[in-house]
Design an enzyme around this catalytic site. Sequence first.
Site, PDB file in Angstrom:
ATOM      1  N   LYS A 110     -10.278   5.810 -18.646  1.00 28.10           N
ATOM      2  CA  LYS A 110     -10.928   6.399 -20.026  1.00 28.10           C
ATOM      3  C   LYS A 110      -9.616   6.110 -20.921  1.00 28.10           C
ATOM      4  O   LYS A 110      -9.188   5.177 -21.033  1.00 28.10           O
ATOM      5  CB  LYS A 110     -11.435   7.678 -19.894  1.00 28.10           C
ATOM      6  CG  LYS A 110     -12.242   8.003 -18.749  1.00 28.10           C
ATOM      7  CD  LYS A 110     -13.429   7.182 -18.845  1.00 28.10           C
ATOM      8  CE  LYS A 110     -14.329   7.756 -17.762  1.00 28.10           C
ATOM      9  NZ  LYS A 110     -14.235   7.063 -16.427  1.00 28.10           N
ATOM     10  N   ASP A 117      -8.688  18.720 -14.505  1.00 29.13           N
ATOM     11  CA  ASP A 117      -8.970  17.369 -14.736  1.00 29.13           C
ATOM     12  C   ASP A 117      -9.074  17.157 -16.342  1.00 29.13           C
ATOM     13  O   ASP A 117      -9.782  17.792 -17.168  1.00 29.13           O
ATOM     14  CB  ASP A 117     -10.447  17.090 -14.412  1.00 29.13           C
ATOM     15  CG  ASP A 117     -10.788  15.760 -14.594  1.00 29.13           C
ATOM     16  OD1 ASP A 117     -11.844  15.039 -13.843  1.00 29.13           O
ATOM     17  OD2 ASP A 117     -10.193  15.066 -15.480  1.00 29.13           O
ATOM     18  N   ARG A 159       0.881  -1.269  -0.033  1.00 31.85           N
ATOM     19  CA  ARG A 159      -0.029   0.162   0.006  1.00 31.85           C
ATOM     20  C   ARG A 159       0.934   1.206  -0.263  1.00 31.85           C
ATOM     21  O   ARG A 159       0.511   2.351  -0.561  1.00 31.85           O
ATOM     22  CB  ARG A 159      -0.885   0.262   1.256  1.00 31.85           C
ATOM     23  CG  ARG A 159      -1.532   1.325   1.185  1.00 31.85           C
ATOM     24  CD  ARG A 159      -2.896   1.409   2.262  1.00 31.85           C
ATOM     25  NE  ARG A 159      -2.650   0.550   3.398  1.00 31.85           N
ATOM     26  CZ  ARG A 159      -1.940   0.931   4.567  1.00 31.85           C
ATOM     27  NH1 ARG A 159      -1.344   2.098   4.481  1.00 31.85           N
ATOM     28  NH2 ARG A 159      -1.858  -0.192   5.523  1.00 31.85           N
ATOM     29  N   TYR A 185     -17.723  16.191 -14.361  1.00 35.84           N
ATOM     30  CA  TYR A 185     -18.609  15.001 -14.152  1.00 35.84           C
ATOM     31  C   TYR A 185     -19.470  14.817 -13.266  1.00 35.84           C
ATOM     32  O   TYR A 185     -19.173  15.389 -11.866  1.00 35.84           O
ATOM     33  CB  TYR A 185     -17.203  13.951 -14.062  1.00 35.84           C
ATOM     34  CG  TYR A 185     -17.791  12.713 -13.602  1.00 35.84           C
ATOM     35  CD1 TYR A 185     -17.183  11.861 -12.597  1.00 35.84           C
ATOM     36  CD2 TYR A 185     -18.588  11.925 -14.530  1.00 35.84           C
ATOM     37  CE1 TYR A 185     -17.648  10.621 -12.333  1.00 35.84           C
ATOM     38  CE2 TYR A 185     -18.951  10.401 -14.111  1.00 35.84           C
ATOM     39  CZ  TYR A 185     -18.525   9.847 -13.132  1.00 35.84           C
ATOM     40  OH  TYR A 185     -18.938   8.630 -12.650  1.00 35.84           O
TER      41      TYR A 185
HETATM   42  C1  LIG Z   1     -17.528   7.371 -15.826  1.00 41.55           C
HETATM   43  C2  LIG Z   1     -17.367   8.729 -16.267  1.00 41.55           C
HETATM   44  N1  LIG Z   1     -16.411   9.626 -15.927  1.00 41.55           N
HETATM   45  C3  LIG Z   1     -15.441   9.270 -15.008  1.00 41.55           C
HETATM   46  C4  LIG Z   1     -14.729  10.534 -14.755  1.00 41.55           C
HETATM   47  C5  LIG Z   1     -14.029  10.508 -13.580  1.00 41.55           C
HETATM   48  C6  LIG Z   1     -14.151   9.440 -12.479  1.00 41.55           C
HETATM   49  O1  LIG Z   1     -13.153   8.765 -12.656  1.00 41.55           O
HETATM   50  P1  LIG Z   1     -13.429   7.097 -12.254  1.00 41.55           P
HETATM   51  O2  LIG Z   1     -12.152   6.592 -12.620  1.00 41.55           O
HETATM   52  O3  LIG Z   1     -14.870   6.878 -12.894  1.00 41.55           O
HETATM   53  O4  LIG Z   1     -13.740   7.208 -10.837  1.00 41.55           O
HETATM   54  C7  LIG Z   1     -13.205  11.866 -13.255  1.00 41.55           C
HETATM   55  N2  LIG Z   1     -13.154  13.028 -14.128  1.00 41.55           N
HETATM   56  C8  LIG Z   1     -13.967  13.000 -15.252  1.00 41.55           C
HETATM   57  C9  LIG Z   1     -13.828  13.946 -16.298  1.00 41.55           C
HETATM   58  C10 LIG Z   1     -14.644  11.639 -15.499  1.00 41.55           C
HETATM   59  O5  LIG Z   1     -15.283  11.666 -16.920  1.00 41.55           O
HETATM   60  C11 LIG Z   1     -18.340   9.176 -17.522  1.00 41.55           C
HETATM   61  O6  LIG Z   1     -18.264  10.347 -17.778  1.00 41.55           O
HETATM   62  O7  LIG Z   1     -18.953   8.251 -18.222  1.00 41.55           O
END
Ligand SMILES: C=C(NCc1c(COP(=O)(O)O)cnc(C)c1O)C(=O)O
Length: 393
Positions: free
Chosen positions: A206, A181, A57, A109
Amino acid sequence: MAQDGFLPYPKGFATAAIHHAHDPENWNSMAVIPPIVTSTTFKQNGPAEYEKYDYSRSGNPTRDVLQAVLAKLDNAKYALAFSSGLGATTALLGMLSSGDHIVIGDDIYGGTNRLLNQVMARFNIKMTFTDLTDISNLEKSIEPNTKLVWLESPTNPTMKVVDIKAAAAIAKRHNILLVVDNTFLTPYLQRPLDLGADLTIYSISKYMNGHGDVIMGSIATNNEEIYQKLKFLQNAMGIIPAPFDCYQVNRGLKTLALRMQKHNENCRLVGEFLERHSKVEKVLHPGLPSHPQYELFKKQASGHSGTFSMYLKGGLEESRTFLKAVKVFTLAESLGGYESLIELPSLMTHASVPSDLRKQLGISDSLIRLSVGLEDPEDLIADLDQALKKLEE
Ligand SMILES: C=C(NCc1c(COP(=O)(O)O)cnc(C)c1O)C(=O)O
C-alpha cells in the site's frame, strides 16, 4: 506543517528515508544507490565458513538495506520484510502454538480475517473478535492463554480509531504482545511502537511502496527476542520478498513523507466535498471533525492518509451505478498508491468476512471505500460529482 491539532510530522523522517543505511562505503562499487543483489547463493570460504550471506532466503544484501530503512522509519531496532502483508501476518501468527488465544479488533482487513478464521483456526488457535473502540472490551476478552492483541487503527474499512496507548497499557499489564497493523497510516503519520505497541505490521503493498507495483509485508519491533523468532520464521517458512521488489520499495520510501502529506491534503478536500453531497449518507474519515473519534485520532497521529469510507444513499443498485461511472478513480481492490482507487468492501475486499460480522460492523452494500491518490484534487472531485449525478438519472 502538520494539520492543526495533530501531532507534528516526525523531524528528520525524509532525510532518514533517503540516507539511512545508504553509505556508498558499504559496497565495493561505492554506488550511491544500493545495488540490487539477485544472486540466490554466495561463495563460502570453506564448508559453512562464510562472511554474512550463504543463501538468499536466509539473508540478502538488498533486503537488508530495506529492512534497515524500515526499522529506522518506525523508530525501531529491528524490521523484517516478507512476501506480502498476509505473509508477514502468517510469520507473526507462526509464533503461536496450538491452544493459544488472541484478541482481535473486530474490524480488520478481510484477508486477515480469512487467514485467522479459515486457516489458523484449523491449528487450534483460539480467537476473540471484539470492538476495541470501547477499550474495556479488551480487558474483558483476555484469557489465561491470551498471547497476542491484534488491532488496526484506523480500521479497514469502517475507519474506527482505537486508543493505542490504552491498549498497550492493558496488554503490558497482562504480559501480552500488542500488534498494530499500521498499513493505513505508515510511520510517517502514526508510530505504534512510540505509543507502546510491541510490534507494528504493514502491507507494504500500500502506502509504503506507494506505486501499486509491489506486493510485500513488513514487521518492526524493538524486542530482540521476538525479532529473533520472526527472523527464524522468515527463513524457515520461506516468506521472503524478491531483491528487485526490495529495491522498488526502498525507492518508494524516498518520497513517502511527500506522498503522505499530499494524500492527507487531497483526502480532506474529497471528504469535505462528499460530506456536503445530497447523495451521501455519511462520511467515515478520522481526519475530519465529524468523525466520532477525531479528538483521540489527533492525539496519536500526525494526520490522515488517503483512505476513507462513505455510505452512499440507497443500496447495491445505487452503489453499482456510481462505481461503474467513475473515470479518474479506478474500481479496484487495494489502496495507498498514487492512483485513486474505489471499491465496495461487501463484495470485494471484505467478501470473506462472515456475513453476520459484516452486518454487525456496518459493511453494507452502501459502504464505499476510497483511496484518494495524488491526482489534482479538482479532477478527483469533478469525477465523483459526475458519477454521483448518474444517481439522479
Ligand atoms: C488489499 C487490501 N488490503 C491488504 C491488507 C493487508 C494484506 O496485505 P497484502 O500485501 O495484500 O498481503 C494487511 N493489512 C491491511 C490493513 C490491508 O489492507 C485492501 O484492503 O484492498
